[in-house]
Design a protein around this motif. Sequence first.
Motif, PDB file in Angstrom:
ATOM      1  N   GLN A  15      21.640 -54.379 -23.162  1.00 26.06           N
ATOM      2  CA  GLN A  15      21.434 -52.941 -23.430  1.00 26.06           C
ATOM      3  C   GLN A  15      22.724 -52.283 -23.922  1.00 26.06           C
ATOM      4  O   GLN A  15      22.703 -51.460 -24.844  1.00 26.06           O
ATOM      5  CB  GLN A  15      20.982 -52.222 -22.160  1.00 26.06           C
ATOM      6  N   ILE A  16      23.825 -52.637 -23.310  1.00 22.83           N
ATOM      7  CA  ILE A  16      25.116 -52.062 -23.703  1.00 22.83           C
ATOM      8  C   ILE A  16      25.456 -52.487 -25.126  1.00 22.83           C
ATOM      9  O   ILE A  16      25.916 -51.689 -25.946  1.00 22.83           O
ATOM     10  CB  ILE A  16      26.227 -52.510 -22.713  1.00 22.83           C
ATOM     11  N   HIS A  17      25.177 -53.746 -25.430  1.00 27.41           N
ATOM     12  CA  HIS A  17      25.416 -54.275 -26.772  1.00 27.41           C
ATOM     13  C   HIS A  17      24.621 -53.475 -27.812  1.00 27.41           C
ATOM     14  O   HIS A  17      25.160 -53.076 -28.848  1.00 27.41           O
ATOM     15  CB  HIS A  17      25.034 -55.762 -26.799  1.00 27.41           C
ATOM     16  N   ASN A  18      23.358 -53.216 -27.514  1.00 25.96           N
ATOM     17  CA  ASN A  18      22.527 -52.437 -28.444  1.00 25.96           C
ATOM     18  C   ASN A  18      23.107 -51.051 -28.677  1.00 25.96           C
ATOM     19  O   ASN A  18      23.148 -50.555 -29.808  1.00 25.96           O
ATOM     20  CB  ASN A  18      21.100 -52.300 -27.899  1.00 25.96           C
ATOM     21  N   GLU A  19      23.549 -50.417 -27.609  1.00 24.47           N
ATOM     22  CA  GLU A  19      24.143 -49.080 -27.709  1.00 24.47           C
ATOM     23  C   GLU A  19      25.415 -49.132 -28.572  1.00 24.47           C
ATOM     24  O   GLU A  19      25.664 -48.259 -29.399  1.00 24.47           O
ATOM     25  CB  GLU A  19      24.470 -48.607 -26.287  1.00 24.47           C
ATOM     26  N   CYS A  20      26.166 -50.177 -28.391  1.00 24.64           N
ATOM     27  CA  CYS A  20      27.417 -50.354 -29.127  1.00 24.64           C
ATOM     28  C   CYS A  20      27.144 -50.558 -30.626  1.00 24.64           C
ATOM     29  O   CYS A  20      27.855 -50.025 -31.470  1.00 24.64           O
ATOM     30  CB  CYS A  20      28.163 -51.548 -28.531  1.00 24.64           C
ATOM     31  N   LEU A  21      26.082 -51.305 -30.939  1.00 25.57           N
ATOM     32  CA  LEU A  21      25.749 -51.555 -32.338  1.00 25.57           C
ATOM     33  C   LEU A  21      25.358 -50.261 -33.040  1.00 25.57           C
ATOM     34  O   LEU A  21      25.649 -50.067 -34.215  1.00 25.57           O
ATOM     35  CB  LEU A  21      24.610 -52.581 -32.454  1.00 25.57           C
ATOM     36  N   LYS A  22      24.719 -49.344 -32.312  1.00 24.66           N
ATOM     37  CA  LYS A  22      24.364 -48.049 -32.904  1.00 24.66           C
ATOM     38  C   LYS A  22      25.624 -47.304 -33.342  1.00 24.66           C
ATOM     39  O   LYS A  22      25.698 -46.764 -34.439  1.00 24.66           O
ATOM     40  CB  LYS A  22      23.622 -47.177 -31.882  1.00 24.66           C
ATOM     41  N   LEU A  23      26.594 -47.265 -32.461  1.00 26.26           N
ATOM     42  CA  LEU A  23      27.842 -46.552 -32.763  1.00 26.26           C
ATOM     43  C   LEU A  23      28.616 -47.221 -33.888  1.00 26.26           C
ATOM     44  O   LEU A  23      29.382 -46.587 -34.600  1.00 26.26           O
ATOM     45  CB  LEU A  23      28.742 -46.524 -31.522  1.00 26.26           C
ATOM     46  N   ALA A  24      28.403 -48.526 -34.026  1.00 26.79           N
ATOM     47  CA  ALA A  24      29.211 -49.314 -34.961  1.00 26.79           C
ATOM     48  C   ALA A  24      28.660 -49.285 -36.381  1.00 26.79           C
ATOM     49  O   ALA A  24      29.313 -49.760 -37.303  1.00 26.79           O
ATOM     50  CB  ALA A  24      29.273 -50.755 -34.469  1.00 26.79           C
ATOM     51  N   GLU A  25      27.476 -48.734 -36.559  1.00 19.56           N
ATOM     52  CA  GLU A  25      26.819 -48.789 -37.868  1.00 19.56           C
ATOM     53  C   GLU A  25      27.724 -48.256 -38.972  1.00 19.56           C
ATOM     54  O   GLU A  25      28.341 -47.209 -38.824  1.00 19.56           O
ATOM     55  CB  GLU A  25      25.510 -47.994 -37.839  1.00 19.56           C
ATOM     56  N   GLY A  26      27.792 -49.008 -40.059  1.00 18.05           N
ATOM     57  CA  GLY A  26      28.551 -48.551 -41.209  1.00 18.05           C
ATOM     58  C   GLY A  26      29.956 -49.131 -41.296  1.00 18.05           C
ATOM     59  O   GLY A  26      30.664 -48.898 -42.270  1.00 18.05           O
ATOM     60  N   ARG A  27      30.378 -49.840 -40.267  1.00 19.31           N
ATOM     61  CA  ARG A  27      31.682 -50.503 -40.343  1.00 19.31           C
ATOM     62  C   ARG A  27      31.557 -51.931 -39.845  1.00 19.31           C
ATOM     63  O   ARG A  27      30.680 -52.238 -39.045  1.00 19.31           O
ATOM     64  CB  ARG A  27      32.720 -49.785 -39.507  1.00 19.31           C
TER      65      ARG A  27
ATOM     66  N   LEU B  15      31.763 -42.308 -36.554  1.00 20.69           N
ATOM     67  CA  LEU B  15      31.297 -42.323 -35.166  1.00 20.69           C
ATOM     68  C   LEU B  15      30.457 -41.079 -34.902  1.00 20.69           C
ATOM     69  O   LEU B  15      29.392 -41.144 -34.293  1.00 20.69           O
ATOM     70  CB  LEU B  15      32.486 -42.365 -34.199  1.00 20.69           C
ATOM     71  N   LEU B  16      30.959 -39.937 -35.376  1.00 17.63           N
ATOM     72  CA  LEU B  16      30.231 -38.676 -35.179  1.00 17.63           C
ATOM     73  C   LEU B  16      28.861 -38.706 -35.822  1.00 17.63           C
ATOM     74  O   LEU B  16      27.865 -38.287 -35.216  1.00 17.63           O
ATOM     75  CB  LEU B  16      31.024 -37.522 -35.796  1.00 17.63           C
ATOM     76  N   SER B  17      28.788 -39.208 -37.052  1.00 17.01           N
ATOM     77  CA  SER B  17      27.484 -39.193 -37.721  1.00 17.01           C
ATOM     78  C   SER B  17      26.543 -40.211 -37.078  1.00 17.01           C
ATOM     79  O   SER B  17      25.335 -40.002 -37.054  1.00 17.01           O
ATOM     80  CB  SER B  17      27.624 -39.391 -39.224  1.00 17.01           C
ATOM     81  N   ASN B  18      27.087 -41.280 -36.524  1.00 13.67           N
ATOM     82  CA  ASN B  18      26.224 -42.219 -35.802  1.00 13.67           C
ATOM     83  C   ASN B  18      25.656 -41.579 -34.535  1.00 13.67           C
ATOM     84  O   ASN B  18      24.491 -41.794 -34.195  1.00 13.67           O
ATOM     85  CB  ASN B  18      26.975 -43.498 -35.470  1.00 13.67           C
ATOM     86  N   LEU B  19      26.459 -40.782 -33.862  1.00 15.13           N
ATOM     87  CA  LEU B  19      25.952 -40.054 -32.693  1.00 15.13           C
ATOM     88  C   LEU B  19      24.799 -39.160 -33.098  1.00 15.13           C
ATOM     89  O   LEU B  19      23.749 -39.127 -32.462  1.00 15.13           O
ATOM     90  CB  LEU B  19      27.054 -39.169 -32.097  1.00 15.13           C
ATOM     91  N   ASP B  20      25.034 -38.438 -34.170  1.00 14.87           N
ATOM     92  CA  ASP B  20      24.059 -37.489 -34.670  1.00 14.87           C
ATOM     93  C   ASP B  20      22.754 -38.188 -35.053  1.00 14.87           C
ATOM     94  O   ASP B  20      21.667 -37.749 -34.687  1.00 14.87           O
ATOM     95  CB  ASP B  20      24.670 -36.796 -35.890  1.00 14.87           C
ATOM     96  N   ARG B  21      22.899 -39.307 -35.749  1.00 14.32           N
ATOM     97  CA  ARG B  21      21.732 -40.047 -36.210  1.00 14.32           C
ATOM     98  C   ARG B  21      20.847 -40.497 -35.046  1.00 14.32           C
ATOM     99  O   ARG B  21      19.642 -40.571 -35.143  1.00 14.32           O
ATOM    100  CB  ARG B  21      22.209 -41.278 -36.995  1.00 14.32           C
TER     101      ARG B  21
END
Length: 246
Positions: free
Chosen positions: A120-132, A40-46
Motif C-alpha cells: 500500500q505504501i509503495h502504491n502511494e509512493c508511485l502516485k507522488l512519483a508520477e512524471g519523474r 509533487l504538488l500537481s501529483n497531490l492535486d491530481r
Amino acid sequence: EAEDAPQRPRQRIVAKGSNVPAHADSFTELAERYQMSSLLLSNLDRYGYIYPTGIQSYGIPILLESRDLAAISPTGTGKTLSYLLPVMASLGAPSSSSNSDAGAGVRAIVVAPTRELAHQIHNECLKLAEGRKWRIVLFSKASAATLAEKATRDKVDIIITTPLRLVASLRSGSLELDNVRHLILDEADRMLDSEFFPQVEEILAACTHPSIQKAVFSATLPAGAEKMAMQMLQDPIRVVVGLKDT
Ligand code: ADP
Ligand code: MG
C-alpha cells in the motif's frame, strides 16, 4: 481559506520538542516555504489531496526541517503522505538523473510490519512519483534479485520493505544502507515491539550515514515502544493527534 477546508473530525494536536517548526495549513504554503517541486504538488492535486490532514500539517514541516519525529495519529489520518511527501521533496532529484549528487546507494527506507502494508505504501509512493524517473522498490525476493548488481541498486531512491526481507539482504551482503538519509518506521508500535525490534536494531546498525533522519509513525505507541523510539531518535519532536469527541 479555512472555510473551504473539508469537514474533518476535530483534532487535538500537541507537538513537543525543541524548536518545533511551525505547522502549515495548506500544501501551497508548504511548497512555498520549502520550495517543493511543482510536480509533487500537481501529483497531490491530481489524486485529490487538497488539504493536509492534521498529522500532515505538523509532520511535513518537521521532516522537511530534517528533524527526527515520533508521530502518533489515529488510523486513516494520512500518516503515509506525512512521510512520503517530505522524504521525496528532500531527495530532490531521482538518483538516475545526471545532475544528481546521489547514486551512491539507496537514500530512503520505509519499513512496515507486513507485505500488504508495504504494498500500500509503495502504491502511494508511485502516485507522488508520477512524471519523474524515481526508482522506488517494493522489496521482495524477486526485486532483491534484480538489485544484485551494485550499479543498479546504487541508483535506487527509495526501498519499501518488511523488516525480515531487508535483514535477509543485509545478512547476505547484497544491500548496503550506508547512504540512507531517511529511515521511516511505519506502524511503529509493531516495529518496536519484541517481535521486530532485533531486526530494527540490525537495520539501524547498517544505516551508518552521519546525517540520517529517523521517524516513527503509529496510531498508538505503548510505553515499551515509546521508550525504544526515544532511544533511536535524536532530539525528536513528538506529535500526538487525538480525535476530539463532538
Ligand atoms: P493512516 O496511515 O494514518 O492510517 P493513510 O496514510 O493510509 O492513513 O491514509 C488514509 C486515506 O486517506 C488514504 O486513502 C489516503 O489516500 C487518504 N489521504 C491521505 N491524505 C489525504 C489528504 N490530505 N486529503 C485527502 N485524502 C487523504
Ligand atoms: Mg498507515
